[in-house]
Design a protein around this motif. Structure first.
Motif, PDB file in Angstrom:
ATOM      1  N   PHE A  31      79.919  33.092  50.667  1.00 26.66           N
ATOM      2  CA  PHE A  31      81.103  32.383  51.021  1.00 26.66           C
ATOM      3  C   PHE A  31      82.130  33.801  52.243  1.00 26.66           C
ATOM      4  O   PHE A  31      82.795  33.706  52.512  1.00 26.66           O
ATOM      5  CB  PHE A  31      81.930  31.646  50.396  1.00 26.66           C
ATOM      6  CG  PHE A  31      82.130  32.240  49.097  1.00 26.66           C
ATOM      7  CD1 PHE A  31      83.193  32.948  48.696  1.00 26.66           C
ATOM      8  CD2 PHE A  31      81.202  32.081  47.883  1.00 26.66           C
ATOM      9  CE1 PHE A  31      83.592  33.044  47.626  1.00 26.66           C
ATOM     10  CE2 PHE A  31      80.961  31.798  46.619  1.00 26.66           C
ATOM     11  CZ  PHE A  31      82.492  32.766  46.535  1.00 26.66           C
ATOM     12  N   LYS A  32      82.100  34.919  51.120  1.00 24.20           N
ATOM     13  CA  LYS A  32      83.146  36.106  51.494  1.00 24.20           C
ATOM     14  C   LYS A  32      82.517  36.744  52.807  1.00 24.20           C
ATOM     15  O   LYS A  32      83.834  37.030  53.738  1.00 24.20           O
ATOM     16  CB  LYS A  32      82.354  37.299  50.850  1.00 24.20           C
ATOM     17  CG  LYS A  32      84.125  38.352  50.737  1.00 24.20           C
ATOM     18  CD  LYS A  32      85.347  37.230  50.763  1.00 24.20           C
ATOM     19  CE  LYS A  32      85.894  37.034  49.788  1.00 24.20           C
ATOM     20  NZ  LYS A  32      86.163  37.383  48.550  1.00 24.20           N
ATOM     21  N   ALA A  33      81.194  36.355  52.835  1.00 24.93           N
ATOM     22  CA  ALA A  33      80.997  37.267  54.944  1.00 24.93           C
ATOM     23  C   ALA A  33      81.170  35.790  55.142  1.00 24.93           C
ATOM     24  O   ALA A  33      81.858  37.060  56.779  1.00 24.93           O
ATOM     25  CB  ALA A  33      78.976  37.667  54.961  1.00 24.93           C
ATOM     26  N   LEU A  34      81.039  34.826  55.427  1.00 27.69           N
ATOM     27  CA  LEU A  34      81.877  33.669  56.111  1.00 27.69           C
ATOM     28  C   LEU A  34      83.062  33.726  56.687  1.00 27.69           C
ATOM     29  O   LEU A  34      84.043  33.640  57.431  1.00 27.69           O
ATOM     30  CB  LEU A  34      81.220  32.727  55.880  1.00 27.69           C
ATOM     31  CG  LEU A  34      81.814  30.966  56.279  1.00 27.69           C
ATOM     32  CD1 LEU A  34      81.385  31.043  57.792  1.00 27.69           C
ATOM     33  CD2 LEU A  34      81.001  29.642  56.044  1.00 27.69           C
ATOM     34  N   LEU A  35      83.522  33.761  55.890  1.00 23.73           N
ATOM     35  CA  LEU A  35      85.511  34.097  55.492  1.00 23.73           C
ATOM     36  C   LEU A  35      85.818  35.237  56.659  1.00 23.73           C
ATOM     37  O   LEU A  35      86.653  35.138  56.980  1.00 23.73           O
ATOM     38  CB  LEU A  35      85.928  34.614  53.979  1.00 23.73           C
ATOM     39  CG  LEU A  35      87.122  33.909  53.327  1.00 23.73           C
ATOM     40  CD1 LEU A  35      87.639  32.665  53.408  1.00 23.73           C
ATOM     41  CD2 LEU A  35      87.746  34.353  52.064  1.00 23.73           C
ATOM     42  N   PHE A  36      85.424  36.411  56.498  1.00 25.55           N
ATOM     43  CA  PHE A  36      85.482  37.445  57.477  1.00 25.55           C
ATOM     44  C   PHE A  36      85.333  37.314  58.515  1.00 25.55           C
ATOM     45  O   PHE A  36      86.054  37.625  59.523  1.00 25.55           O
ATOM     46  CB  PHE A  36      85.326  38.763  56.892  1.00 25.55           C
ATOM     47  CG  PHE A  36      85.787  39.772  55.582  1.00 25.55           C
ATOM     48  CD1 PHE A  36      87.050  40.689  56.682  1.00 25.55           C
ATOM     49  CD2 PHE A  36      85.330  39.043  54.817  1.00 25.55           C
ATOM     50  CE1 PHE A  36      87.586  40.560  55.679  1.00 25.55           C
ATOM     51  CE2 PHE A  36      86.292  40.382  53.800  1.00 25.55           C
ATOM     52  CZ  PHE A  36      87.371  41.081  54.156  1.00 25.55           C
ATOM     53  N   MET A  37      84.243  36.267  58.709  1.00 25.89           N
ATOM     54  CA  MET A  37      83.947  36.664  60.224  1.00 25.89           C
ATOM     55  C   MET A  37      84.296  35.061  60.741  1.00 25.89           C
ATOM     56  O   MET A  37      85.114  35.774  62.143  1.00 25.89           O
ATOM     57  CB  MET A  37      81.928  35.525  60.380  1.00 25.89           C
ATOM     58  CG  MET A  37      80.819  36.329  60.013  1.00 25.89           C
ATOM     59  SD  MET A  37      79.517  35.204  59.386  1.00 25.89           S
ATOM     60  CE  MET A  37      78.335  36.979  59.731  1.00 25.89           C
ATOM     61  N   CYS A  38      85.344  34.049  59.996  1.00 20.55           N
ATOM     62  CA  CYS A  38      85.863  33.015  60.465  1.00 20.55           C
ATOM     63  C   CYS A  38      87.351  34.016  60.850  1.00 20.55           C
ATOM     64  O   CYS A  38      87.709  33.711  61.483  1.00 20.55           O
ATOM     65  CB  CYS A  38      86.099  32.137  59.671  1.00 20.55           C
ATOM     66  SG  CYS A  38      85.076  31.071  59.546  1.00 20.55           S
ATOM     67  N   ALA A  39      88.024  34.898  59.784  1.00 19.93           N
ATOM     68  CA  ALA A  39      88.880  35.949  60.114  1.00 19.93           C
ATOM     69  C   ALA A  39      88.654  36.685  61.623  1.00 19.93           C
ATOM     70  O   ALA A  39      89.982  36.717  62.273  1.00 19.93           O
ATOM     71  CB  ALA A  39      89.792  36.441  58.726  1.00 19.93           C
ATOM     72  N   GLY A  40      87.408  37.188  61.604  1.00 24.99           N
ATOM     73  CA  GLY A  40      87.595  37.413  62.312  1.00 24.99           C
ATOM     74  C   GLY A  40      87.619  36.970  63.871  1.00 24.99           C
ATOM     75  O   GLY A  40      88.120  37.576  65.130  1.00 24.99           O
TER      76      GLY A  40
END
Length: 575
Positions: free
Chosen positions: A308-317
């Motif tokens: 979920f942290k990789a997904l969180l950064f992808m959405c933030a990017g």
């Protein structure tokens, strides 16, 4: 442009294939309890064999599969995120080198070969942090690499002390080192190295500074590679740490890191730094549960957090990319109407971070909190565990209120949409894994069901602190501490909490500026002063004057010889 596209898609397919293969092999090794050591004889020099040893067990294979899978999604995401970058191939090659260093660290049972991956992570992370060539990126890169160098020195000292055991293959000795002086020193050096790499107090300031790197790098670094290297090292050395007596200090440091980062995220307005502080909070949680003697549970949370942290950064990017590189959450709002796909993925990742039931974070986080309630913890550690959980929900709801549901506060000229195919495909895969990955991993890592019996109040305590944290985060979203006059009454505590307990100032001004300025004074007064006067420059001036005098004596003039003779006679009779 086509060959650059081919490099990205070839890297994506390569990493995805081997990632899925490694995941299937890891599940097979876990099911049949297999462990393979592979010795690769590199060369032989004068009857000395140079051997490279690789360790393949269920833990290394599953972790390697997760790293490769997330890396493949990040490279697919990079194809659209950095589409206009001329040097995108260089960036992809740096990411691949970063992944290779992590692979070397994961599958190495030898401390010297681990050091290759350990130093490779530090070097490539520096190159990725300074990828955007600016003075801020350079300062952040120097802070990152210098903080990690402290851990590298500790790792080298640990390698030196491993000479006492006859080999650097720690897997054969870590369970039988006992409580000797050498074992305690090796344990202390490994804990120190893991604290610097995983950014525990007092080395936490480099983690938010590393946000100067491109967002795909942040998605990779904060999920499964650089910051998790210290936790993975502690998982491998867990029996040594528990036997040496340093576990209590690791528990205190991990709990303080968890509390500090959760508190600081509630005062932050930079989108990427809020997510970075949430990473720091989860790393403190992993270190705390490791110090209590649950390495499998820490590894379980390490994997679910990576999803979920990789997904969180992808959405933030994606949000930053569409808002014209704006990272301030006060200029966002109502993104659910402009970017529905990205907002939905962003909400799923945040709910998984909070431990929403039946998402990935729930299976590991709830188990950690229940085992901490079942263990013999003091009041301070118990407070750190549960209050930090409430702070996590608090800053998550505050972030969602500012970005997804509040507003809109965006500049009207921005053309905001989420129609990027490759970025959306990468997020779709990560959403799927964030939903089903926790249950999938719980079946593999803990095949035997566990029954935890607790009193009713302790059983629902995690739910209660999450509800209170959500309410507090909702009300905190109405206050902007930078603009409201009421914030002046809380200026000192808010500045103390929002600046990570002044650790960035101590790491830069206190640790660097003070010694560097005193070193400049010593350089000017000693090296460039007395040493030059009495050393090289003094000898230069003395011999220059002597050579000039001797040269004047060698001139073929009777007057000069006569004058010199009379001068020496006069000086001789005078003294």
């Amino acid at each position: 442009m086509s060959w650059r596209l081919n490099v990205c898609f070839f890297s994506f397919n390569f990493l995805l294939f081997f990632g899925l293969l490694s995941l299937f092999l890891g599940g097979y090794f876990r099911l049949y309890d297999l462990c393979y050591f592979i010795d690769w004889y590199v060369c032989s020099i004068n009857s000395v064999d140079i051997v490279m040893t690789f360790l393949f067990d269920w833990m290394s294979l599953i972790f390697m599969g997760f790293v490769l899978f997330i890396s493949s999604m990040v490279i697919l995401y990079t194809r659209d995120y950095m589409d206009g970058d001329v040097y995108i191939v260089r960036f992809v090659l740096l990411v691949l080198l970063f992944v290779l260093s992590m692979m070397l660290l994961i599958i190495s049972p030898n401390m010297v070969s681990i050091l290759l991956g350990w130093d490779g992570l530090g070097l490539v992370s520096y190159l990725l942090v300074i990828y955007y060539q600016s003075s801020k990126s350079y300062g952040s890169g120097m802070l990152t690499v210098m903080s990690n160098r402290l851990g590298d020195v500790a790792f080298l000292l640990g390698i030196a002390w491993m000479f006492n055991f006859g080999s650097w293959n720690y897997v054969f000795y870590v369970d039988m080192m006992g409580e000797s002086l050498e074992a305690c020193l090796v344990s202390f050096m490994m804990i120190f190295a893991a604290m610097t790499k995983s950014a525990q107090i007092p080395f936490s300031s480099w983690l938010p500074a590393a946000m100067a790197a491109p967002t795909p790098v942040s998605a990779l670094v904060h999920s499964s590679t650089l910051v998790t290297a210290g936790v993975y090292l502690m998982i491998r050395f867990n029996s040594l740490v528990m036997g040496s007596g340093f576990s209590f200090y690791l528990l205190v440091v991990g709990g303080a890191t968890m509390f500090m980062s959760g508190l600081g995220a509630n005062f932050e307005f930079d989108l990427k730094k809020i997510i970075a502080l949430s990473t720091l909070s989860q790393l403190g949680l992993m270190m705390s549960i490791l110090s209590m003697g649950y390495p499998d549970l820490a590894f379980f949370h390490l994997l679910t957090h990576a999803l979920f942290k990789a997904l969180l950064f992808m959405c933030a990017g994606s949000i930053i990319h569409n808002l014209g590189d704006c990272q301030d959450i006060r200029y966002m709002g109502s993104l659910i109407g402009y970017m529905p796909v990205t907002s939905a993925c962003f909400c799923v990742s945040n709910l998984a971070l909070c431990g929403m039931p039946f998402l990935a974070g729930f299976y590991s986080k709830d188990l950690i909190l229940e085992l901490s309630s079942l263990s013999f913890l003091n009041l301070v550690s118990f407070f750190f565990f549960f209050f930090s959980t409430g702070l996590t929900v608090c800053y998550t709801l505050r972030l969602l209120s500012f970005t997804v549901f509040g507003g809109p506060y965006m500049v009207p000229s921005n053309c905001v949409s989420d129609d990027s195919l490759n970025m959306n495909v990468g997020m779709y895969f990560m959403v799927f894994m964030s939903v089903v990955g926790g249950s999938f991993l719980s079946w593999i890592i803990f095949p035997v069901p566990m029954m935890i019996c607790l009193p009713f109040l302790l059983k629902i305590l995690a739910l209660l602190v999450s509800i209170f944290g959500a309410i507090a985060g909702y009300f905190f979203s109405f206050y902007s501490y930078s603009y409201s006059l009421i914030g002046l009454f809380f200026l000192v505590p808010s500045s103390f909490s929002g600046s990570m307990w002044y650790m960035p100032y101590l790491s830069t001004r206190g640790v660097c500026v003070g010694p560097l300025s005193s070193g400049q004074v010593l350089l000017d007064s000693f090296d460039h002063g007395w040493c030059e006067l009495l050393g090289a420059q003094g000898f230069y001036y003395f011999f220059r004057n002597v050579s000039r005098f001797v040269q004047s004596l060698q001139i073929n003039l009777v007057k000069a010889y006569l004058f010199s003779f009379l001068f020496f006679v006069f000086v001789f009779f005078l003294f």
